[in-house]
Enzyme design. Structure first.
Site, PDB file in Angstrom:
ATOM      1  N   ASP A  87       0.824  -1.214   0.000  1.00 18.18           N
ATOM      2  CA  ASP A  87       0.000   0.000   0.000  1.00 18.18           C
ATOM      3  C   ASP A  87       0.856   1.261   0.000  1.00 18.18           C
ATOM      4  O   ASP A  87       2.033   1.236   0.346  1.00 18.18           O
ATOM      5  CB  ASP A  87      -0.954   0.025   1.209  1.00 18.18           C
ATOM      6  N   GLU A 182       0.043  -1.160   5.660  1.00 16.58           N
ATOM      7  CA  GLU A 182       1.079  -0.741   6.613  1.00 16.58           C
ATOM      8  C   GLU A 182       0.919   0.730   6.963  1.00 16.58           C
ATOM      9  O   GLU A 182       1.097   1.139   8.096  1.00 16.58           O
ATOM     10  CB  GLU A 182       2.468  -0.997   6.027  1.00 16.58           C
TER      11      GLU A 182
HETATM   12 ZN   LIG Z   1       6.771   2.134   4.156  1.00 17.01          ZN
END
Ligand SMILES: [Zn+2]
Length: 419
Positions: A87, A182
């Site tokens: 992401d 994340e």
């Molecule tokens: Zn990162």
């Protein structure tokens, strides 16, 4: 032995991956927070399978697990895992990313074509000077680039390809894990540690070439809930106690010249109000607390609670609750019990011809959480710079060195294992 990473393929990979929009969403309650992250993950599984990694799979939560089988006669090589996130950060658009390869960068200002107010200069980004005469990649001005963390993804894919193409390079079992979300703090929320199947791990999510991060913050949240006394405002004299006003006093009582993100650096911890919500009757202030040690974190809680209690005590009838919440812990506590994990990474960086820059992160990584889930996991550089912004860029040489470091790392774990 020289490790020849294929530069053209690595550039191609990176340029291909950044064009897939994988922005995560902090407001979403689904998992992954955005379905589009799987667009890249599906592509990666296809590429892993084409490479010959038969067990590659994308699970329903958006995690990819894959195994490069060991090829060494040694039986006791620990399985290691290379991990990065697919992401990109919600801070800056990740839609329609148009990566630009600047060959033989000449040191001049780079004006990004789609928004000419976005200019990369060696004054603002001195690290550009390390890439004079070599290739760098930027976005086009309207979006971030997504080197955070598609550089990590491309580097792991390229290192995997190298290991599969060069059977004379001996290594143990190598696990590959790509995670979603994340950037919104949920990168390991639904990870399956059985499927990860490794003893030690490395995230590829760091900046400058040679950097090796083995220490993160220890992090907590805290909510201060202030209860006032409510009354009809027309007839409130001597009765009403306004929780909103007390919250304002609590915030004003925080020190102005220390103990905050805006006044601290290096190894200093801080307390940071991040949210305020409520009505006259009840108001909640949300805080984050950061330090490198547990004792430091505890002392921040004690101090914050005392400041708030003193303010609230001045208002007869008002009451408060202090609710701490654990977020993540400094990975160093875990890594110190397995010194070979960081030592082998440092050795791999040196063998790749770089100076090791051992650093602490003023933040956390998936590795901080993974370390406490049983997978000691420091963070290795990829080269990414100016992340989460339109001026994000990366040097191709740094990505090459990072891939070389991973190959060396696989070899070092094999060399050090007993017969
Ligand atoms: Zn990162």
């Amino acid at each position: 032995m020289t490790i020849q990473i294929n530069k053209a393929t690595l550039i191609d990979r990176f340029m291909r991956y950044v064009q897939v929009d994988t922005q995560s969403d902090p407001e979403s309650t689904s998992f992954p927070t955005t379905e589009k992250q799987k667009d890249l993950s599906r592509l990666l599984v296809k590429e892993l399978k084409a490479m010959g990694i038969a067990d590659s799979e994308l699970d329903e939560h958006g995690y990819i697990y894959a195994t490069i089988p060991g090829n060494s006669p040694k039986k006791n090589i620990p399985a290691i895992c290379f991990c990065s996130h697919v992401d990109t950060a919600p801070d800056c658009s990740g839609e329609n990313v148009k990566p630009i390869l600047h060959k033989n960068y000449d040191g001049k200002d780079i004006i990004l074509p789609d928004d000419q107010s976005q200019v990369l200069t060696t004054v603002k980004s001195p690290y550009l000077k390390n890439h004079l005469g070599s290739d760098i990649i930027t976005a086009s001005g309207n979006t971030l680039l997504g080197a955070d963390d598609k550089s990590g993804v491309a580097i792991i894919m390229q290192a995997a390809q190298y290991l599969l193409d060069n059977d004379e390079v001996k290594h143990g079992e190598i696990k590959i894990v790509f995670t979603p979300d994340e950037e919104v703090g949920k990168g390991v929320a639904k990870i399956d540690m059985e499927k990860v199947g490794a003893q030690f791990g490395y995230t590829l999510d760091g900046g400058e070439a040679g950097s090796l991060e083995d220490e993160s913050f220890s992090a907590d949240g805290a909510s201060i809930i202030i209860h006032g006394v409510i009354a009809h405002p027309g007839y409130a004299k001597g009765k009403l106690v306004n929780a909103l006003k007390i919250a304002g006093e609590v915030l004003a009582a925080l020190p102005a010249d220390e103990w905050s993100p805006e006044t601290t650096e290096k190894r200093q911890g801080f307390v940071h109000p991040v949210s305020l919500s409520g009505i006259a009757e009840k108001t909640t202030i949300g805080f984050i607390l950061r330090d490198y040690t547990r004792e430091g974190l505890v002392s921040h809680h004690v101090r914050l609670k005392k400041i708030a209690e003193e303010v609230v005590a001045k208002h007869a009838g008002a009451a408060m609750e202090y609710v701490p919440a654990e977020q993540y812990r400094n990975m160093k506590e875990v890594l110190d019990k397995h010194p070979e994990v960081v030592a082998n990474a440092a050795e791999a960086i040196k063998r790749s011809g770089l100076k090791v820059i051992q650093e602490n992160i003023r933040g956390g990584t998936d590795g901080s959480r993974l370390s406490y889930m049983g997978l000691p996991c420091p963070n290795i550089f990829t080269g990414m710079q100016n992340i989460h912004s339109k001026q994000e860029w990366i040097g191709v040489n740094d990505m090459m060195k990072s891939a070389e470091t991973l190959v060396n790392l696989a070899m070092i774990w094999e060399e050090k294992a007993e017969e």
